[in-house]
Design a protein around this motif. Structure first.
Motif, mmCIF file in Angstrom:
data_model
loop_
_atom_site.group_PDB
_atom_site.id
_atom_site.type_symbol
_atom_site.label_atom_id
_atom_site.label_comp_id
_atom_site.label_asym_id
_atom_site.label_seq_id
_atom_site.Cartn_x
_atom_site.Cartn_y
_atom_site.Cartn_z
ATOM 1 N N GLY A 162 0.795 -1.223 0.000
ATOM 2 C CA GLY A 162 0.000 0.000 0.000
ATOM 3 C C GLY A 162 0.825 1.268 0.000
ATOM 4 O O GLY A 162 0.343 2.328 -0.400
ATOM 5 N N ALA A 163 2.081 1.183 0.449
ATOM 6 C CA ALA A 163 2.940 2.366 0.499
ATOM 7 C C ALA A 163 4.080 2.296 -0.509
ATOM 8 O O ALA A 163 4.940 3.174 -0.532
ATOM 9 C CB ALA A 163 3.517 2.529 1.905
ATOM 10 N N SER A 164 4.090 1.252 -1.340
ATOM 11 C CA SER A 164 5.186 1.112 -2.304
ATOM 12 C C SER A 164 4.665 0.814 -3.703
ATOM 13 O O SER A 164 5.259 0.028 -4.448
ATOM 14 C CB SER A 164 6.166 0.017 -1.858
ATOM 15 O OG SER A 164 5.495 -1.212 -1.654
ATOM 16 N N GLY A 165 3.535 1.433 -4.035
ATOM 17 C CA GLY A 165 3.006 1.307 -5.387
ATOM 18 C C GLY A 165 2.577 -0.087 -5.770
ATOM 19 O O GLY A 165 2.558 -0.437 -6.949
ATOM 20 N N GLY A 166 2.251 -0.901 -4.781
ATOM 21 C CA GLY A 166 1.794 -2.262 -5.055
ATOM 22 C C GLY A 166 2.892 -3.301 -5.089
ATOM 23 O O GLY A 166 2.613 -4.487 -5.314
ATOM 24 N N ILE A 167 4.151 -2.906 -4.860
ATOM 25 C CA ILE A 167 5.234 -3.889 -4.809
ATOM 26 C C ILE A 167 4.997 -4.828 -3.632
ATOM 27 O O ILE A 167 4.914 -4.385 -2.483
ATOM 28 C CB ILE A 167 6.607 -3.201 -4.662
ATOM 29 C CG1 ILE A 167 6.923 -2.364 -5.903
ATOM 30 C CG2 ILE A 167 7.706 -4.231 -4.430
ATOM 31 C CD1 ILE A 167 8.176 -1.522 -5.766
#
Length: 349
Positions: A162-167
């Motif tokens: 959620g905080a890493s662009g979906g990674i």
């Protein structure tokens, strides 16, 4: 830097033991109007959480790390260490978020954190170029491999889609990193994937893991930590090691108690019903309070302890109606009552 209690020297510096348990990502508090650091509230809260038995994590997502300068991060590390030492908690380690947009800056932040007194770093991959990174296993492994190799302190993987662009790192990538990188000390799974936690914990909890894949720092075993509190009891039975959870700011005594009794119930099954009772109260509250994000947590701290304030812009504050609804929610009130009981403060405001 003086030697902490139960510490040992590594790379010319002293480290503090990283042990299974509950860790709280500390919010960064700001003065109204100026948005300068509110260090007095920050120091009070670090002490409050650590006194309850939860370890502090500085400059994470809850701490609005993305809104902090390099200098502010260093200031917070110094303030947290000063507060812990003054409270007789010199044995408590400091975990510090050092993830940044590039590998280069992440390494720079990690070295700055170590020089300022951090014992451990926790690193998230930036989501800015997630389109190029998310499906590239080699690039993702190279990111944490290089950082852990060049870091003067042990590094924890932070998996938070959620905080890493979906990674979203899968269990194979994380397990391979654990085996290949001796300066990695764990993973925080804010993906909430219990199956993933189970698979990774099985790898690192095997009887031959520590002998075949020893850590660079003997005080830093590879911990598998959840990012929420709603599966602490089940994860304990899967050889998980606790959680790093924003709810630890609101109810540290309750969550520490839940972890302790869950661990104890593995040896004494008569404790399991109480563990499940606590798990129910805390899990429901986590689901409700997490939806209010950073601003909601800060509101609850203001309500409970007299400090909290607003997030840094452009992150919006919680609306007055939403704040009142959050406080009045039965899940919140059940948790507040439990926390008051366990902390010795029985009155609910």
């Amino acid at each position: 830097m003086s030697a902490p209690v139960n510490g040992s020297s590594t790379n010319g510096e002293f480290s503090r033991f990283l042990k299974p348990g509950i860790y709280a990502p500390i919010p960064t508090f700001f003065l109204p109007g100026s948005e300068d650091l509110d260090l007095s509230s920050f120091e009070a809260h670090v002490t409050r959480v650590a006194t309850a038995g939860a370890g502090p994590l500085i400059a994470g997502s809850m701490g609005e790390a993305i809104h902090l300068s390099h200098a502010e991060r260093v200031t917070l590390i110094h303030a947290a260490r000063k507060a812990l030492d003054a409270a007789g908690l010199s044995h408590v380690p400091l975990i510090v978020g050092t993830g940044a947009g590039s590998t280069r800056e992440t390494i720079e932040l990690t070295k700055e954190a170590a020089e300022a007194g951090a014992d451990y770093a926790i690193v998230i991959a930036s989501g800015y170029f997630a389109g190029a990174l998310a499906g590239n296993k080699e690039a993702l492994k190279a990111f944490w491999t290089e950082i852990s190799h060049k870091s003067p302190i042990p590094v924890m993987i932070y998996n938070y889609p959620g905080a890493s662009g979906g990674i979203d790192l899968d269990s194979d990538i994380i397990s391979e990193l654990a085996l290949e990188c001796p300066n990695l000390c764990g993973v925080k799974l804010t993906c909430g994937n219990v199956g993933k936690l189970t698979r990774i914990a099985d790898v690192v909890s095997g009887s031959d893991f520590s002998s075949k894949y020893p850590r660079k720092n003997q005080n830093a075993p590879f911990l598998v930590l959840g990012g929420f509190t709603d599966f602490i009891t089940p994860s304990t039975y899967a050889n998980g090691h606790g959680a790093i959870t924003g709810l630890g700011n609101v109810a540290p005594y309750s969550i520490v108690k839940l972890f302790e009794i869950s661990v104890a119930s593995r040896q004494d099954s008569s404790l399991l019903p109480e563990a499940l009772r606590l798990q129910g109260i805390i899990g429901r509250a986590d689901f409700t309070i997490a939806k209010a994000s950073i601003s909601g947590t800060k509101y609850l701290l203001e309500k409970l302890y007299g400090y909290g304030g607003l997030p840094r812009k452009p992150l919006p504050p919680i609306s007055s109606d939403a704040a009142q609804a959050l406080w009045d929610h039965p899940h919140t009130q059940d948790l507040v009552r439990l926390e008051r009981e366990l902390s010795g403060k029985v009155k609910v405001q």
